[in-house]
Motif scaffolding. Structure first.
Motif, mmCIF file in Angstrom:
data_model
loop_
_atom_site.group_PDB
_atom_site.id
_atom_site.type_symbol
_atom_site.label_atom_id
_atom_site.label_comp_id
_atom_site.label_asym_id
_atom_site.label_seq_id
_atom_site.Cartn_x
_atom_site.Cartn_y
_atom_site.Cartn_z
ATOM 1 N N ARG A 155 0.837 -1.207 0.000
ATOM 2 C CA ARG A 155 0.000 0.000 0.000
ATOM 3 C C ARG A 155 0.867 1.251 0.000
ATOM 4 O O ARG A 155 0.586 2.218 -0.703
ATOM 5 C CB ARG A 155 -0.923 -0.019 1.217
ATOM 6 C CG ARG A 155 -2.116 -0.947 1.078
ATOM 7 C CD ARG A 155 -2.936 -0.990 2.344
ATOM 8 N NE ARG A 155 -4.132 -1.811 2.172
ATOM 9 C CZ ARG A 155 -4.809 -2.364 3.169
ATOM 10 N NH1 ARG A 155 -4.418 -2.164 4.420
ATOM 11 N NH2 ARG A 155 -5.885 -3.097 2.930
ATOM 12 N N LYS A 156 1.920 1.230 0.782
ATOM 13 C CA LYS A 156 2.836 2.381 0.834
ATOM 14 C C LYS A 156 3.553 2.545 -0.501
ATOM 15 O O LYS A 156 3.718 3.671 -0.999
ATOM 16 C CB LYS A 156 3.845 2.182 1.965
ATOM 17 C CG LYS A 156 4.730 3.399 2.238
ATOM 18 C CD LYS A 156 5.573 3.171 3.482
ATOM 19 C CE LYS A 156 6.328 4.444 3.879
ATOM 20 N NZ LYS A 156 7.317 4.853 2.889
ATOM 21 N N ALA A 170 -1.171 -0.689 -7.300
ATOM 22 C CA ALA A 170 -2.436 -0.910 -6.593
ATOM 23 C C ALA A 170 -2.942 -2.324 -6.850
ATOM 24 O O ALA A 170 -3.495 -2.977 -5.950
ATOM 25 C CB ALA A 170 -3.479 0.115 -7.034
ATOM 26 N N VAL A 173 -1.334 -4.738 -4.547
ATOM 27 C CA VAL A 173 -1.960 -4.760 -3.222
ATOM 28 C C VAL A 173 -3.123 -5.744 -3.223
ATOM 29 O O VAL A 173 -3.279 -6.564 -2.311
ATOM 30 C CB VAL A 173 -2.452 -3.356 -2.821
ATOM 31 C CG1 VAL A 173 -3.177 -3.417 -1.471
ATOM 32 C CG2 VAL A 173 -1.296 -2.365 -2.749
#
Length: 220
Positions: A155-156, A170, A173
């Motif tokens: 996410r980071k 994304a 993730v």
């Protein structure tokens, strides 16, 4: 087919650079084209590099279990070791138990690298994503906790990636979240059962029959 990037030669070559230059033709250039980058991810993670890896790195894969430990003193050397143990091993010994035998060592390198600052010193999202792969790949009693860590790291990465590349990261993730669901349900990667000589449960057999494994769906 291996992706093509315009990369300047390294002025201070290290012994692990051949691994990194092969696996990361983007090197540290953050202004990469998103479509080209996605195509390279597909090549890199969907087995397209198998023949080249076997031809160029089979001997190195055999040494990575101990003879190259000094690489881990450097963040990029550690990353190269993780690439060999976690990725090249799957190509060199595909469809055999040895393909996964290096996972615990790769996981140790990741855990150490998260603690000693090596991970945070890596310059690109693709370096960091590949560095973290063993968190999801290595089976074990703490697998869910490691996947929670992996999801947080990704996410980071996605939030800090160049804007044009954020959809790619994304999606990674989401992939890690899908893997977590599998481990929560079965406690292991069922698609490995046959290779590892494990008996599948009825639920695992149904899952395997569908063939909808998270690692196969990525970048398609």
């Amino acid at each position: 087919m291996e992706a093509e990037f315009d990369v300047k030669p390294n002025k201070n070559p290290q012994e692990w650079d051949e691994v990194l230059d092969f696996w990361f033709p983007e090197r540290r250039a953050l202004n990469v084209d998103a479509q080209t980058h996605r195509a390279h991810w597909f090549w890199r993670m969907q087995g397209g590099a198998d023949e080249l890896i076997v031809a160029r790195f089979a001997d190195l894969a055999g040494k990575a279990a101990g003879a190259l430990d000094h690489w881990a003193l450097d963040p990029h050397g550690r990353l190269a070791l993780i690439v060999i143990l976690d990725q090249f091993s799957r190509s060199v010994w595909r469809d055999s138990a040895r393909a996964y035998a290096q996972d615990p060592r790769a996981l140790t390198l990741v855990t150490e690298g998260l603690a000693n600052g090596h991970y945070s010193s890596l310059e690109t999202p693709w370096f960091q994503v590949v560095f973290g792969l063993p968190l999801g790949h290595c089976e074990g009693p703490d697998h869910l906790q490691r996947l929670d860590l992996l999801i947080g790291l990704r996410r980071k990465i996605a939030a800090e990636a160049p804007i044009s590349l954020r959809p790619i990261y994304a999606a990674l993730v989401e992939q890690a979240s899908d893997v977590r669901k599998i481990i929560a349900a079965f406690g292991r990667h069922p698609h490995r059962n046959m290779v590892l000589g494990r008996t599948s449960t009825a639920e695992e057999e149904a899952y395997i029959a569908k063939g909808e494994f998270p690692h196969r769906k990525a970048f398609r």
